[in-house]
Design a protein around this motif. Structure first.
Motif, PDB file in Angstrom:
ATOM      1  N   GLU A 189       3.514   7.800  11.709  1.00  0.00           N
ATOM      2  CA  GLU A 189       2.451   6.929  11.212  1.00  0.00           C
ATOM      3  C   GLU A 189       2.272   5.715  12.116  1.00  0.00           C
ATOM      4  OE1 GLU A 189       3.647   5.994   7.285  1.00  0.00           O
ATOM      5  OE2 GLU A 189       2.969   7.893   6.428  1.00  0.00           O
ATOM      6  N   GLU A 191      10.840   0.171   1.110  1.00  0.00           N
ATOM      7  CA  GLU A 191      10.654   1.534   1.585  1.00  0.00           C
ATOM      8  C   GLU A 191      11.805   1.851   2.528  1.00  0.00           C
ATOM      9  OE1 GLU A 191       7.123   4.327   3.458  1.00  0.00           O
ATOM     10  OE2 GLU A 191       7.259   2.231   4.092  1.00  0.00           O
ATOM     11  N   GLU A 209       0.817  -1.208   0.000  1.00  0.00           N
ATOM     12  CA  GLU A 209       0.000   0.000   0.000  1.00  0.00           C
ATOM     13  C   GLU A 209       0.852   1.260   0.000  1.00  0.00           C
ATOM     14  OE1 GLU A 209      -2.481  -0.417   3.406  1.00  0.00           O
ATOM     15  OE2 GLU A 209      -3.655  -2.085   2.568  1.00  0.00           O
ATOM     16  N   ARG A 210       2.171   1.107   0.273  1.00  0.00           N
ATOM     17  CA  ARG A 210       3.054   2.268   0.333  1.00  0.00           C
ATOM     18  C   ARG A 210       4.186   2.213  -0.682  1.00  0.00           C
ATOM     19  NH1 ARG A 210       3.626   0.209   5.431  1.00  0.00           N
ATOM     20  NH2 ARG A 210       5.902   0.344   5.291  1.00  0.00           N
ATOM     21  N   TYR A 233       7.604   7.829   9.174  1.00  0.00           N
ATOM     22  CA  TYR A 233       7.185   6.465   9.509  1.00  0.00           C
ATOM     23  C   TYR A 233       6.833   6.343  10.981  1.00  0.00           C
ATOM     24  CZ  TYR A 233       7.440   1.716  11.081  1.00  0.00           C
ATOM     25  OH  TYR A 233       7.153   0.540  11.704  1.00  0.00           O
TER      26      TYR A 233
END
Length: 284
Positions: A31, A18, A11-12, A28
């Motif tokens: 989040e 990442e 989804e990222r 991050y």
């Protein structure tokens, strides 16, 4: 909350990777705080440059200090990241991009993995690779070989980390047969503990006798097969008790018990408290 949230890398990040540095703004970590307790469907690597921080992984607090590396496996529940004094790197990697030999090293422990202290040489090597990965990740997205270069750099970094943990854990290609059996057992246990509780079934999956599997685990961990099966079941039950609003009957079914009263007795026998008492204590 009915289920523990799963943080999905797809989804990222469309390329299965990442990478972030705390100088990026700590996006991050912000989040993660908002998400709260959750699982990831991918590997996560942390490398601390300066300062210290902490996080809770499956009820164990892990302290991250200067010049250490730590990784989390897919499926481990973690939360409460404390990063007020930390500088370093975060790297998320799709499991498919972690070579099998490296995964064997990362997944070879039945208990929670520990941070790895880097010496000067190893730190410089890992730091250089992370800077290259970070730079390529952010600046070369239009390159014809963007993914190929990214995955090659990634493979080098993960290999360096695996090499360090191989030495730390005294594992590797020359490991003895009991250690290999222990690792293979852990892999199938993770996939089958909800539906299969009999030691004989795991021995059958490994094509060895139950007595030999028991002997191998006792030699490597000091504890028998039955202990590790119940340990895995109860860890998942504790995760659900703490992080969701499922009742005891629902959780019993979730971990593979039709009889929730039997599950409750077993939970108290292994944990020292009833499921409800555990929930009350940990969710104050």
């Amino acid at each position: 909350m009915k289920h523990i949230p799963i943080h999905r890398l797809s989804e990222r990040a469309g390329i299965g990777v990442e990478v972030r540095h705390t100088s990026d703004g700590g996006k991050y970590l912000q989040e993660a705080q908002k998400l709260g307790a959750h699982r990831d469907d991918h590997y996560i690597f942390f490398m601390v440059e300066e300062g210290h921080g902490s996080l809770v992984v499956d009820f164990e607090e892990v302290l991250l200090k200067r010049r250490t590396i730590y990784y989390m496996l897919p499926g481990q529940v973690h939360h409460k990241i404390n990063n007020s004094h930390i500088e370093g790197w975060f790297l998320a990697v799709d499991t498919l991009l972690v070579p099998k030999d490296f995964r064997r090293i990362f997944e070879n422990q039945l208990l929670l993995q520990q941070p790895y202290n880097l010496d000067d040489k190893h730190y410089q090597q890992c730091h250089t690779l992370l800077k290259l990965i970070h730079n390529h990740y952010n600046n070369n997205t239009e390159s014809v070989f963007y993914k190929d270069i990214m995955h090659s750099l990634l493979n080098s970094f993960i290999g360096m980390v695996a090499c360090g943990y191989e030495v730390l854990n005294n594992t590797g290609k020359k490991q003895q047969r009991p250690s290999q059996i222990m690792q293979d057992f852990k892999n199938i246990l993770n996939e089958n503990f909800k539906t299969q509780k009999r030691p004989a079934a795991y021995a059958s999956m490994l094509n060895i006798s139950e007595s030999y599997l028991n002997e191998a685990l006792k030699n490597t961990t000091g504890l028998p097969v039955s202990y590790w099966i119940i340990n895995e079941v109860m860890l998942e039950a504790k995760r659900l008790l703490y992080h969701t609003n499922l009742n005891v009957k629902q959780i019993a079914h979730e971990v593979g018990y039709d009889d929730h009263t039997y599950f409750s007795r077993l939970f108290k026998k292994t944990s020292g408290v009833t499921p409800l008492a555990f929930k009350a204590t940990y969710r104050k």
